[in-house]
Enzyme design. Structure first.
Site, PDB file in Angstrom:
ATOM      1  N   LYS A  37       0.960  -1.027  -0.065  1.00 46.07           N
ATOM      2  CA  LYS A  37       0.180  -0.032   0.061  1.00 46.07           C
ATOM      3  C   LYS A  37       0.961   1.227   0.036  1.00 46.07           C
ATOM      4  CE  LYS A  37      -4.023   1.991   2.611  1.00 46.07           C
ATOM      5  NZ  LYS A  37      -4.857   2.081   3.715  1.00 46.07           N
TER       6      LYS A  37
ATOM      7  N   SER B 202      -9.737   2.224   2.623  1.00 48.71           N
ATOM      8  CA  SER B 202      -9.047   2.808   1.920  1.00 48.71           C
ATOM      9  C   SER B 202      -8.037   2.073   1.085  1.00 48.71           C
ATOM     10  CB  SER B 202      -8.335   3.890   2.611  1.00 48.71           C
ATOM     11  OG  SER B 202      -7.478   3.208   3.744  1.00 48.71           O
TER      12      SER B 202
ATOM     13  N   SER C 267     -10.368  -0.096   6.618  1.00 45.96           N
ATOM     14  CA  SER C 267      -9.743   0.048   5.502  1.00 45.96           C
ATOM     15  C   SER C 267      -9.142  -1.158   5.018  1.00 45.96           C
ATOM     16  CB  SER C 267      -8.744   1.057   5.556  1.00 45.96           C
ATOM     17  OG  SER C 267      -9.336   2.397   5.593  1.00 45.96           O
TER      18      SER C 267
END
Lengths: 479, 485
Positions: free
Chosen positions: B79, B154, B178
């Site tokens: 990420k 997210s 997330s």
């Protein structure tokens, strides 16, 4: 109207750790800009603070030295504001639960001692520096200082004059160096004061509106800034005006304070507990360990000098100004326990005078306590006069003859004539040579005695033992 | 190739160990796939073939020397919230659109240490603020099951990458859901471990007391292998926990006889859509078949999670994001008149609307005069929520419910309604407020054949048990093996 000045101080003492309070970067002073700022000090994305145990230990030392409460837990909080030398956009400080709560400091003032109460002392990080010179139309940022550990020591508004404020600041300055938590270097900013000043009519209980004067980095500026500020406030009030609460700066060149920001402009710092740092728990065991590692505190030592060594309070205060001076004195007096006042006089007089003159610390004093004691022994056993001892002292300071006291006395021919028989013969000669003075004295003219002493000293080039001269002469004249 | 794409980490590991394939070959396969398909999904912000292949080469040396561990040589999508040395690290924001990290995050370091390959940096909501991956400066991410649907957020890029088989596994971070919400919406597995197990060092902070990194992959077994790498004490993170190392694969095969599954009545009430409910009920039936019992429990403070979360997370974020000021790195406005103007323009231009909204909320709740009513109150309620779970775990071993109230919504459907968007975290945010471990696994499909996720909340440090419970289900079903391709 008579006015009373009310002062509270906030002192920022830089803690003497090798590395910063939340990172491993060095705290050394004077490095090239930004060479001592690691990713944490630069507040790169993702970095986190890790508390330096050494900074906590020093704060605890301070707390124990002033008889304060050590809070456990204490909480680190973020103080949020934007400034280019504040890399994270917040300063990690302590707000609601500081590590040190309460405590007192005793200061020496005219007519005795006064207690100054402490509100609290908390740990925080320093900001970097903005450099406005050297950059045309721009500012430079040096983050070497960012993250340097500070202990902010906040007093109650217990001081009533600039002299008291200076006495307090000096006592604190001496204490933090004594317990080894701060080097006290004011030029480098290791010890800085903010003064909260207000005035009120004498007898009024309610405090006046205060102004805070920031960043006073010498005792002289502290004194002058307070004096100026108090005068300014009194003038305003006497002209029927009101004091606005504000933060002011002292301009040493103009010797005045001026507005930095008013209360209305004050930031809302939005303090909240820093979620990156857990509440700081301090075990009683750790506190005990630190307590037992503390040196004898200056206040205790001062009292001991008065009670055990029979020194005047003034001497005790001067000799406990710094631990190094106190230790030097102590080592000297240990070798000459019957002459405490003589040792005190010499350490405070000749030794400190010479150190000041040369601008060196007592740790680099060329005369060791044992050598000083050897010299003072020769005064106390009558071998040399105090005046001659000063000559020997100077030679020792220069390193002559391996600083050997007796060799120097010998070489310089400073030995006193302390032989009773020799002195009596000499005095007889002088008396018969000056019948007028003898008869004057016997008629009651005291002055004639001194004149005779002068003659004896002249005849011996000052080497006659003055105590013996006095007693022999007195005996002979009163026969 | 297809077998490689759908292979489990265990299988890939054994291929690498048996020299059926080299890490360089495997990495090249996935890089090619990213090249070919990323434009469809927009799952990656940065791909750096040179750096990935260099790592693969190192991994091949490790594999040849016999010093390999289970994930050596395996490509992992990271990420873009994790700082990785030499990699552009944007956190999905214009603010960091030029930031090349000079250092590695703790998580990156641990993967590097065992010779895993960073296959690229995945797209995400800006500063991890979002539930649909629509707030990214780098554009929306598509859900591989349906290009009209959001992937969740997210960690939407990570979820999309794993679901589209652009990477065998990925890392995510979870502040309010997330990891779990995009895992659910993209039909993959993801776990947020107990707060403090995975280092936050180098993970760009959103809300420090809630943020926790975790793996996202196709199965619980894969997650266990990834957790073995990710979990561990890091002295650089003061909230990192010092515990004995645990092998999360050890309990995977345990039978589920007697396991008590708590079903919070507040989760099975209004709010959950019918299609999700049906899939969850079917999954629970499967669990009963596997020997587990279900018991009704109550988490009475459930309705408080969202309001508490949306006070605390923005409060911390407003302060955490102060460092993005244009002074030292990152974006700076091109023209400005003075310092104040530079700050204002930099932050006005560098942050997107959702980030600004949260900074404003956070600044407000911390302000003088409002702090007690919002921040302090929220902290108190946070303790009440934690107490709910402590009470619940007296009656059950593990808690289950839906990960999200609905299947993936359409792109643009909620982007103008922040409250509706925030409500998609209704089941997930409590685990962040309490620090409890929680995961999502795929348990079927709802409307429009969009995936449904089962939310599994464990007690503190019971990740091994959660993975066991998830794995046993995945041994009996094949939802986790279904691919949108």
């Amino acid at each position: 109207m008579q006015w009373e000045i009310v002062i509270g101080l906030e002192v920022h003492a830089q803690l003497s750790t090798q590395s910063k309070i939340f990172s491993g970067a060095s705290t050394g002073y004077g490095a090239l800009p930004n060479t001592q700022a690691c990713v944490i000090d630069l507040a790169l994305p993702g970095v986190l603070p890790v508390l330096n145990r050494g900074a906590v230990e020093r704060a605890i030392k301070f707390g124990l030295s002033v008889g304060a409460t050590i809070n456990s837990p204490s909480i680190f909080a973020r103080k949020n504001y934007f400034y280019p030398d504040l890399p994270k956009g917040y300063q990690i400080s302590q707000y609601e639960l500081p590590i040190v709560q309460g405590g007192i400091v005793l200061i020496q003032i005219e007519g005795g001692e006064k207690i100054i109460r402490l509100t609290r002392a908390h740990l925080e990080e320093d900001a970097g520096k903005s450099l406005h010179e050297d950059f045309h139309g721009m500012s430079g940022i040096d983050l070497n200082r960012a993250g340097t550990p500070l202990l902010e020591i906040v007093s109650e508004p217990d001081m009533r004059s600039s002299a008291e404020a200076v006495a307090y600041a000096k006592t604190l300055h001496s204490l933090v160096r004594w317990i080894g938590i701060c080097d006290g270097n004011m030029q480098e900013g290791s010890f800085r004061c903010d003064a909260n000043v207000s005035v009120r009519p004498c007898g009024q209980e309610k405090l006046g509106t205060r102004c805070e004067i920031k960043n006073l980095n010498s005792f002289r500026f502290l004194e002058k800034a307070i004096d100026y500020e108090a005068r300014r406030q009194i003038d305003i009030l006497e002209d029927g005006g009101v004091i606005r609460q504000e933060t002011r700066l002292y301009d040493a060149n103009k010797d005045e304070t001026r507005t930095m920001r008013s209360k209305e402009d004050a930031n809302d710092y939005r303090y909240f507990p820093d979620p990156d740092l857990l509440p700081l728990e301090i075990s009683p065991l750790w506190i005990d360990q630190i307590r037992s590692s503390l040196p004898e505190l200056p206040q205790i030592r001062k009292e001991r000098y008065v009670s055990e060594l029979s020194l005047p309070a003034y001497d005790a205060t001067v000799l406990t100004n710094s631990r190094e001076v106190g230790d030097y004195f102590e080592s000297t007096v240990k070798l000459l326990p019957a002459q405490t006042k003589l040792c005190a006089n010499w350490v405070m007089g000749e030794v400190m005078g010479q150190l000041n003159k040369e601008g060196i610390e007592i740790s680099s004093c060329p005369i060791m306590p044992a050598q000083l004691a050897a010299l003072l022994t020769r005064i106390s056993d009558g071998t040399i006069s105090g005046k001659a001892a000063k000559t020997v002292f100077e030679s020792m300071w220069q390193g002559e003859l391996g600083k050997d006291v007796d060799a120097l006395i010998q070489a310089k021919g400073l030995k006193q004539i302390s032989d009773d028989v020799a002195l009596e013969g000499l005095i007889d000669q002088i008396l018969s040579a000056h019948p007028q003075q003898v008869s004057d004295y016997r008629k009651g003219k005291e002055k004639a005695f001194n004149s005779l002493v002068g003659q004896i000293m002249k005849a011996t080039q000052g080497k006659a033992n003055p105590t013996q001269v006095h007693s022999i002469l007195k005996n002979k004249l009163e026969q | 190739m297809n077998t490689l794409l759908n292979a489990s980490l265990k299988q890939l590991s054994s291929h690498l160990a048996n020299k059926k394939i080299s890490s360089t070959e495997l990495t090249t396969e996935f890089l090619n796939r990213i090249h070919e398909l990323n434009s469809q999904y927009n799952a990656f912000i940065t791909v750096n073939e040179e750096m990935s292949l260099a790592q693969a080469k190192t991994a091949d040396t490790l594999l040849a020397s016999g010093r390999a561990s289970p994930l050596t040589g395996i490509p992992i999508a990271q990420k873009d919230i994790f700082c990785a040395k030499g990699w552009l690290t944007t956190c999905g924001s214009k603010m960091l659109s030029n930031f090349v990290s000079p250092y590695d995050a703790g998580v990156i370091e641990r993967f590097n240490l065992i010779g895993a390959v960073n296959i690229g940096k995945t797209n995400m909501d800006e500063f991890a603020m979002g539930s649909s991956n629509e707030t990214s400066f780098y554009g929306v991410v598509r859900n591989p099951w349906d290009p009209l649907a959001v992937p969740g957020g997210s960690s939407g890029g990570a979820a999309s990458a794993v679901a589209a088989r652009l990477a065998p596994a990925a890392t995510g971070t979870d502040t309010g859901g997330s990891i779990r919400q995009p895992a659910a919406l993209c039909g993959i597995s993801g776990i947020k471990p107990t707060y403090g197990l995975v280092s936050r060092y180098g993970m760009i902070a959103f809300a420090s007391s809630l943020d926790q990194a975790g793996p996202m992959a196709k199965s619980a077994e894969d997650l266990a292998l990834l957790l073995n790498v990710m979990v561990g004490f890091d002295f650089r993170d003061s909230t990192s926990l010092q515990r004995d190392a645990e092998d999360y694969t050890l309990d995977l095969s345990k039978p589920l006889d007697g396991v008590r599954i708590g079903l919070p009545k507040e989760y099975f009430a209004e709010g959950m859509s019918k299609d999700v409910e049906a899939a969850i009920e079917t999954a629970l039936d499967e669990y009963r078949k596997l020997g587990a019992q279900t018991v009704e429990i109550s988490l009475p403070n459930t309705p408080l999670s969202i309001p508490v979360y949306y006070v605390l997370a923005p409060a911390e974020a407003s302060s955490n994001l102060s460092r993005f000021d244009g002074v030292r790195y990152g974006y700076r406005a091109e023209s400005y008149s003075d310092l104040g103007d530079m700050y204002r323009k930099t932050r006005a231009q560098g942050f997107g609307p959702e980030v600004k909204r949260r900074i404003l909320i956070g600044t407000y709740v911390l302000s003088h005069g409002y702090y007690d009513a919002y921040y302090i109150k929220a902290q108190k309620l946070r303790r009440l929520i934690a107490q709910d779970f402590a009470d619940a775990y007296k009656h059950c071993d593990i808690i289950m419910g839906p990960t999200t109230p609905t299947v993936a919504f359409n792109l643009g459907e909620k982007s103008n309604d922040p409250i509706q968007m925030y409500l998609s975290d209704i089941y997930t945010s409590a685990a962040n407020l309490t620090g409890l471990p929680a995961m999502s696994i795929p348990v079927g499909f709802g409307d429009k054949h969009r995936p449904v996720g089962l939310h599994i909340i464990g007690n503190y440090f019971r990740e091994a048990q959660m993975l066991n419970v998830a794995h046993q289900y995945q041994q009996a079903t094949d939802w986790h093996q279904q691919s949108p391709l």
